[in-house]
Structures are given as structure tokens and as C-alpha cells.
Design a protein around this motif. Structure first.
Motif, PDB file in Angstrom:
ATOM      1  N   MET A   1     111.251  62.344  -4.587  1.00  0.00           N
ATOM      2  CA  MET A   1     112.686  62.297  -4.285  1.00  0.00           C
ATOM      3  C   MET A   1     113.422  61.432  -5.304  1.00  0.00           C
ATOM      4  O   MET A   1     114.499  61.812  -5.791  1.00  0.00           O
ATOM      5  CB  MET A   1     112.914  61.752  -2.866  1.00  0.00           C
ATOM      6  N   GLU A   2     112.836  60.305  -5.658  1.00  0.00           N
ATOM      7  CA  GLU A   2     113.501  59.404  -6.613  1.00  0.00           C
ATOM      8  C   GLU A   2     113.549  59.998  -8.010  1.00  0.00           C
ATOM      9  O   GLU A   2     114.510  59.783  -8.759  1.00  0.00           O
ATOM     10  CB  GLU A   2     112.796  58.035  -6.627  1.00  0.00           C
ATOM     11  N   LYS A   3     112.536  60.782  -8.379  1.00  0.00           N
ATOM     12  CA  LYS A   3     112.532  61.438  -9.688  1.00  0.00           C
ATOM     13  C   LYS A   3     113.677  62.444  -9.784  1.00  0.00           C
ATOM     14  O   LYS A   3     114.398  62.487 -10.792  1.00  0.00           O
ATOM     15  CB  LYS A   3     111.191  62.129  -9.942  1.00  0.00           C
TER      16      LYS A   3
ATOM     17  N   ILE B   1     105.036  71.051   0.574  1.00  0.00           N
ATOM     18  CA  ILE B   1     103.811  70.409   0.105  1.00  0.00           C
ATOM     19  C   ILE B   1     103.432  69.334   1.116  1.00  0.00           C
ATOM     20  O   ILE B   1     104.234  68.451   1.432  1.00  0.00           O
ATOM     21  CB  ILE B   1     103.984  69.770  -1.283  1.00  0.00           C
ATOM     22  N   LYS B   2     102.218  69.417   1.641  1.00  0.00           N
ATOM     23  CA  LYS B   2     101.743  68.448   2.631  1.00  0.00           C
ATOM     24  C   LYS B   2     101.201  67.218   1.921  1.00  0.00           C
ATOM     25  O   LYS B   2     100.399  67.324   0.996  1.00  0.00           O
ATOM     26  CB  LYS B   2     100.644  69.086   3.489  1.00  0.00           C
TER      27      LYS B   2
ATOM     28  N   ILE C   1     106.884  73.728  -9.674  1.00  0.00           N
ATOM     29  CA  ILE C   1     106.773  72.612  -8.725  1.00  0.00           C
ATOM     30  C   ILE C   1     105.307  72.360  -8.376  1.00  0.00           C
ATOM     31  O   ILE C   1     104.861  71.204  -8.304  1.00  0.00           O
ATOM     32  CB  ILE C   1     107.617  72.904  -7.466  1.00  0.00           C
ATOM     33  N   LYS C   2     104.550  73.435  -8.181  1.00  0.00           N
ATOM     34  CA  LYS C   2     103.111  73.303  -7.902  1.00  0.00           C
ATOM     35  C   LYS C   2     102.406  72.553  -9.026  1.00  0.00           C
ATOM     36  O   LYS C   2     101.605  71.641  -8.779  1.00  0.00           O
ATOM     37  CB  LYS C   2     102.486  74.696  -7.765  1.00  0.00           C
ATOM     38  N   ASN C   3     102.678  72.967 -10.245  1.00  0.00           N
ATOM     39  CA  ASN C   3     102.025  72.352 -11.412  1.00  0.00           C
ATOM     40  C   ASN C   3     102.373  70.874 -11.548  1.00  0.00           C
ATOM     41  O   ASN C   3     101.551  70.070 -11.996  1.00  0.00           O
ATOM     42  CB  ASN C   3     102.416  73.095 -12.694  1.00  0.00           C
ATOM     43  N   ASN C   4     103.575  70.516 -11.147  1.00  0.00           N
ATOM     44  CA  ASN C   4     104.022  69.127 -11.287  1.00  0.00           C
ATOM     45  C   ASN C   4     103.552  68.215 -10.160  1.00  0.00           C
ATOM     46  O   ASN C   4     103.303  67.015 -10.393  1.00  0.00           O
ATOM     47  CB  ASN C   4     105.554  69.076 -11.349  1.00  0.00           C
ATOM     48  N   TYR C   5     103.412  68.761  -8.943  1.00  0.00           N
ATOM     49  CA  TYR C   5     103.239  67.868  -7.798  1.00  0.00           C
ATOM     50  C   TYR C   5     102.020  68.148  -6.915  1.00  0.00           C
ATOM     51  O   TYR C   5     101.751  67.395  -5.987  1.00  0.00           O
ATOM     52  CB  TYR C   5     104.500  67.907  -6.923  1.00  0.00           C
ATOM     53  N   GLU C   6     101.257  69.207  -7.195  1.00  0.00           N
ATOM     54  CA  GLU C   6     100.077  69.462  -6.355  1.00  0.00           C
ATOM     55  C   GLU C   6      98.796  69.235  -7.125  1.00  0.00           C
ATOM     56  O   GLU C   6      98.762  69.327  -8.337  1.00  0.00           O
ATOM     57  CB  GLU C   6     100.126  70.899  -5.830  1.00  0.00           C
TER      58      GLU C   6
ATOM     59  N   ARG D   1     104.092  59.209  -2.304  1.00  0.00           N
ATOM     60  CA  ARG D   1     104.282  60.313  -3.255  1.00  0.00           C
ATOM     61  C   ARG D   1     105.582  61.058  -2.987  1.00  0.00           C
ATOM     62  O   ARG D   1     106.306  61.427  -3.916  1.00  0.00           O
ATOM     63  CB  ARG D   1     103.099  61.284  -3.176  1.00  0.00           C
ATOM     64  N   ILE D   2     105.868  61.298  -1.707  1.00  0.00           N
ATOM     65  CA  ILE D   2     107.111  61.983  -1.338  1.00  0.00           C
ATOM     66  C   ILE D   2     108.311  61.169  -1.822  1.00  0.00           C
ATOM     67  O   ILE D   2     109.263  61.717  -2.397  1.00  0.00           O
ATOM     68  CB  ILE D   2     107.175  62.221   0.183  1.00  0.00           C
ATOM     69  N   ASN D   3     108.267  59.866  -1.593  1.00  0.00           N
ATOM     70  CA  ASN D   3     109.359  58.989  -2.053  1.00  0.00           C
ATOM     71  C   ASN D   3     109.517  59.056  -3.567  1.00  0.00           C
ATOM     72  O   ASN D   3     110.644  59.087  -4.086  1.00  0.00           O
ATOM     73  CB  ASN D   3     109.106  57.545  -1.613  1.00  0.00           C
TER      74      ASN D   3
END
Length: 565
Positions: A472-474, A457-458, A560-565, A467-469
């Protein structure tokens, strides 16, 4: 939020005005003044809010003016920091070798690097034209240099360039040199701390004498007679450095029926025939596949701009088959081990891979009674392993991101070696009325089916980094209880101490392992604004199981798409 933006604007303005005060070229000064004008605040922040990070392997970033961009000034600053470190830790004469790829300003940045070395009384060898990254690794060792530099952004889009640092063993820098060099670079806060007074007598161009030695060493890896080969090979350098050496390596292995994708032969900083010069992307292989089908050839090889990665496509039974990095790494290890002559090596043999590369390699090695080591992601850790395991003999290894190595005279992934070696495996298979795909199926029948996939995911800019951080923390604080519908039995956080004795440094990587030994590994990309999810499943080799495992991966990606994109 607005107060933070205002703070960043203030920091960026101060840094930008500081740059203007150094007396830059008129064009560069105008670019900065444009950024300082009203309405350009976001671009100003992105260009000047911090120094471009000199990470544990060097720098990579967008080309442009500013402290957070790749340009001749940030290149000079990094080189001065490296010079200061070399002068601290090495007595007597010091030397460096420099190579560069086909990207925008690569040659200029390479020449600037040589000048800064010479200004600091360090001899520099530089190729007069573009050369592959692995040849630089070879040259560091061959010339007994203190370090090496490659100007490249590897497979990144055309807007990027970079600066990779190699130590005297030919591998990319690792601890303690990486952190110590970073410390020296960070000490330089002013252009006046950079010595620009270069000495041309300390700069020497190198070309054919290294080229010939490199190709001769590659030729020594061939263990099969390819002189009567009927293998039809299509090659594309994707506008990069591969064109300088891959045809030579293939001919050295005995191959004659070699055809290149003409429109992608010429080095081109715009990479004008592809969206991105990354052989992992199917789009980058489009023209090569078109030629492969038209000529009914056997194999397509496509390398990235600095030729440390190679993508492969087959024309098999009137169909195109793309081989991924895990499959190619497995084929290379398998072929190396079936041809291993224990009478010719005096040390215990081993193979190596990274923690996100297929476990199939472990299974193959176990069957041959050979050790298999897993390092952190990044080929520099395999190079470090080779350096540290000098009582054992490295045979072959690779990583899922299309990078492989055979033998140890180069200490980085090497697409020049890999192209020749993969073609030899294909030729051996063809002589036995088989394809690489047939060999793979035999491997799966023997060792089990392994199904892997990478999903990225870009997430660009400051907000993307945040967002990336957060993702990872989640996963770190509240990891899922199930993956692929199977209960998670272990969460491995590589930011903490782990059981693997080969891994002695921390890394921002999380791996979830289920009761069926399915796994998901996630980490931020070290070179691009992306988060990466690696999926790995295994089972019996059957068409039904292939479909089942693929469906499990697709469901996980959708979640993963549904959660983060």
C-alpha cells in the motif's frame, strides 16, 4: 528480527499466564499450557501477542483460546464494552437483538452475548435458532432495539467466527459510535471488569413473529406477476442460514418450482461439501451447477453462511453462465428503475454503490434521471447514506462483492430479498423469451460495456500484514505512471480528504484512474488477511472489445503477480 520475536514471546507469555490466573475451565487451561510449552512459540504469539482487534464493525478472527482469537471470553469482553457504551449514551430502557449463523460455537457465543447484556440490565432478544444477518437488521428496526449483534464470520473459511454490531437504525455501526465503542472495549483489560451475573428474565427468544413480518415486507417488493412462472430454480444455502428464509421468500414472490441442493441443505459448521462457503468462489458453486445442468433448470442461487451475499449461475442455451456481483447489481438497479413509479414516492429517488463497484450503475441511473451515490467499501456506508439522506428515497444498490439491497426496511445487504428479486427479473426476462444474460447485453448495448475483475493475494500472520502495508505504501509513494498501458491521470488516496462529498472518513484505499477512465483500486481486506486489487475498464459492446479488455486485465494481473507473489 530475533529480538522482536523474543519481545513478542515475552508479551504473549505474560498475557497467557494472566488468562490462566482467572481460573478457566480445565480444557482451556490445558490449551494455554500447551501453547506455553517449548516449541509452540509461534502459535503462542499468534494467540496472545495482542487483543483481537475490535474494529469499526466488530470482530472477526480465528476460533481458539487466546486474547487474539474468537472465544467466549473475547466475546464477553466485547459485549461488556458495548454495554458500557450503551449505558453511557442512552437513558432509560435499553435492548438488543441477537442472531447467529451455523458456524462452530455460534449459538454458544450468541447465548453468551445475551447473558452479558442481561447482566448489565439490558433486555436481549435472541433467535432460538440460526437466522440470516439481514433479518437481524430488520429485527433491530422492528423491535426498536438500541443495537443488534450477529455472530458470524460471513463467507470466511470454517476456522473463523465473528461478532458484528448494528446500531438502532439497523445498519452496522459507523462514526461516531464505532470509535466510541472501540474506546470502551479497549478500556477492559481484565476479566474482572466483565459482569457475568446474568438475569434470565431479561432474555427473550424470538422466532416466527419476526419471520412472518420480514417475509411479508419482502413480498411487498414484487412488481411482476410470478404466479404462473415456469422458472426452474435451484437453491443452495452452502450449509448456512439461507435455508431458513430463502424458500419462504421465493414462495412469497409466487415461485413454485424450487429445488435445493440436498447435500448442502443442513447447517454444517464444517462446510463439508465446499473448500470455502463463499459464493464468489466458483468451487463453492460446483454441486449447484452440477444439479443445474442435470435438471436443465434456469437459475442457481447460492448464499453464504449468514445470507447477506448471493452468487448466481444460469443455464442458458446449453451453457453455464456465471454472473458476477457487478452484473447482478446492475441488473437489480436497472429493473428497479424501469419499474419505478414516481407517483408512489414522495421523495427524490436515488441508487447507491461502493467506490469499487461498477460505474455502469452510474450510467443507468443518469439515463433515468436518478442520482447515484458512491460510498466507501462496506455496506455499512450505504446504510449510513440511507440514514442521512432522509429527504431522498433509496431505491436499490449493491456492491461488487455479491451484496445487494432493494428498498430500505433492511439496512444491510440482503441475500433473502436479492434471491427473490433476481428470480423475478429472470422470470420477466423468460416471459419475454430472454435470459438475464440477454438483458445484460441489452444494457451493455445501451450504456456501454463495463469489464471488471477482482484479484486477491493472501498474506497471513504478522509478516503478511507487514507485506500488505508495504504494498500500500509503495503505491501511495511511487504510483505507476501507466495502468493497462494507459497514462495515469489521477491518484485518489482515500486516506486523505477526497472530492466525493458523501465520503467524510478516511480509508486505506488507493485508486488509480487513467486517461481512458480505466481504473485500479487496491485496499487491504477488512475481514481476511488479503490485499485486494479491483480492475475496471469500459468501452463499446463488442466481442472484440470484450476480448481486448480481458487481455488488458490479465496482463495487469500478471505484472502484480510477478511483483508481489
Amino acid at each position: 528480527m530475533q529480538s522482536r520475536i523474543n519481545e513478542l514471546i515475552k508479551i504473549s507469555r505474560i498475557e497467557a499466564e494472566k488468562w490462566i490466573s482467572y481460573g478457566l475451565k480445565k480444557k482451556e487451561e490445558k490449551e494455554i499450557k500447551d501453547l506455553l510449552s517449548e516449541g509452540n512459540e509461534i502459535n503462542l504469539i499468534e494467540s496472545f501477542h495482542k487483543k483481537l482487534e475490535f474494529g469499526t464493525g466488530g470482530m472477526r478472527g480465528l476460533i481458539g483460546i487466546g486474547s487474539n482469537r474468537i472465544n467466549s471470553y473475547t466475546i464477553s469482553l466485547a459485549t461488556q464494552g458495548l454495554c458500557n457504551y450503551l449505558n453511557k449514551v442512552i437513558d432509560g430502557n435499553k435492548s438488543a437483538v441477537i442472531a447467529y449463523d451455523s458456524r462452530r460455537f455460534s449459538k454458544e457465543f450468541g447465548n453468551q452475548t445475551a447473558k452479558i447484556f442481561s447482566a448489565n440490565n439490558i433486555k436481549s432478544y435472541i433467535f432460538s435458532d440460526l437466522r440470516p444477518t439481514p433479518e437481524l437488521s430488520f429485527a433491530v428496526r422492528e423491535l426498536n432495539c438500541s443495537c443488534g449483534i450477529v455472530i458470524t464470520a460471513s463467507h470466511n473459511p470454517k476456522e473463523y467466527n465473528g461478532y458484528k454490531v448494528y446500531w438502532n437504525d439497523g445498519g452496522q455501526i459507523t462514526a461516531p459510535h464505532d470509535k466510541n465503542i472501540i474506546s470502551e472495549v479497549e478500556k477492559i483489560t481484565d476479566f474482572n471488569q466483565i459482569n457475568f451475573n446474568f438475569n434470565s428474565k431479561l432474555i427473550e427468544e424470538i422466532d416466527t413473529k419476526i419471520d412472518k413480518k420480514y417475509i411479508n415486507k419482502i413480498q411487498s417488493l414484487s412488481v411482476y406477476d410470478n404466479s404462473r412462472s415456469k422458472l426452474k430454480i435451484i437453491f443452495s444455502s452452502l450449509h448456512g442460514t439461507g435455508i431458513t428464509q430463502i424458500p419462504n421468500a421465493l414462495k412469497a414472490f409466487g415461485f413454485k418450482n424450487i429445488s435445493s441442493v440436498k447435500s448442502q441443505e443442513s447447517p454444517d459448521p464444517e462446510f463439508s461439501t465446499v473448500n470455502s462457503p463463499n459464493p464468489e468462489d466458483l468451487d463453492a458453486l460446483y454441486l449447484g451447477i452440477k444439479k443445474l445442468k442435470k435438471e436443465k433448470a434456469d437459475i442457481l442461487l447460492a448464499t453464504d453462511p449468514d445470507s447477506d451475499r448471493v452468487g448466481v449461475a444460469l443455464y442458458d442455451n446449453e451453457k453455464i453462465k456465471i454472473l458476477n456481483g457487478n452484473q447482478l447489481a446492475s441488473l437489480i438497479v436497472y429493473y428497479s428503475l424501469i419499474n419505478l413509479d414516481s407517483n408512489k414516492i414522495s421523495k427524490p429517488p436515488y441508487v447507491a454503490k461502493t467506490i469499487v463497484t461498477t460505474r455502469l450503475i452510474d450510467e443507468i441511473a443518469r439515463n433515468f434521471g436518478v442520482k447515484s451515490y458512491s460510498t466507501l467499501t462496506g455496506f455499512k456506508y450505504i446504510a449510513e447514506l440511507i440514514k442521512n439522506k432522509n429527504a431522498e428515497k433509496f431505491i436499490a444498490g449493491g456492491e461488487e462483492s455479491y451484496g445487494y439491497l432493494i428498498n430500505d426496511f433492511v439496512r444491510d445487504k440482503d441475500a433473502i430479498i436479492s434471491c427473490a428479486y433476481i428470480c423475478e427479473i429472470a422470470n420477466w426476462a423468460k416471459d419475454n423469451s430472454k435470459s438475464l444474460n440477454d438483458i445484460l447485453e441489452e444494457i451493455y448495448d445501451t450504456y456501454g460495456l463495463f469489464k471488471e475483475k477482482l484479484y486477491t493475494i493472501k498474506m497471513e500472520g504478522i509478516s503478511g500484514s507487514n507485506r500488505i502495508n508495504d504494498i500500500m505504501e509503495k503505491y501511495r509513494s511511487t504510483p505507476p505512471l501507466k495502468i493497462f498501458g494507459d497514462k495515469v491521470k489521477e491518484v485518489i488516496d482515500y486516506n486523505k480528504r477526497v472530492k466525493n462529498p458523501i465520503i467524510n472518513v478516511k480509508s486505506n484505499v488507493i485508486q488509480l484512474v487513467s486517461e481512458k477512465n480505466y481504473s485500479i483500486t487496491l485496499r487491504p481486506s477488512g475481514t481476511e488477511p488479503k490485499i485486494k486489487f479491483y480492475f475496471s475498464l469500459s468501452g463499446n459492446n463488442s466481442e472484440e472489445n470484450k476480448s481486448k479488455l480481458s487481455n488488458l486485465i490479465d496482463k495487469e494481473i500478471l505484472s502484480i503477480k510477478n511483483n508481489y507473489e
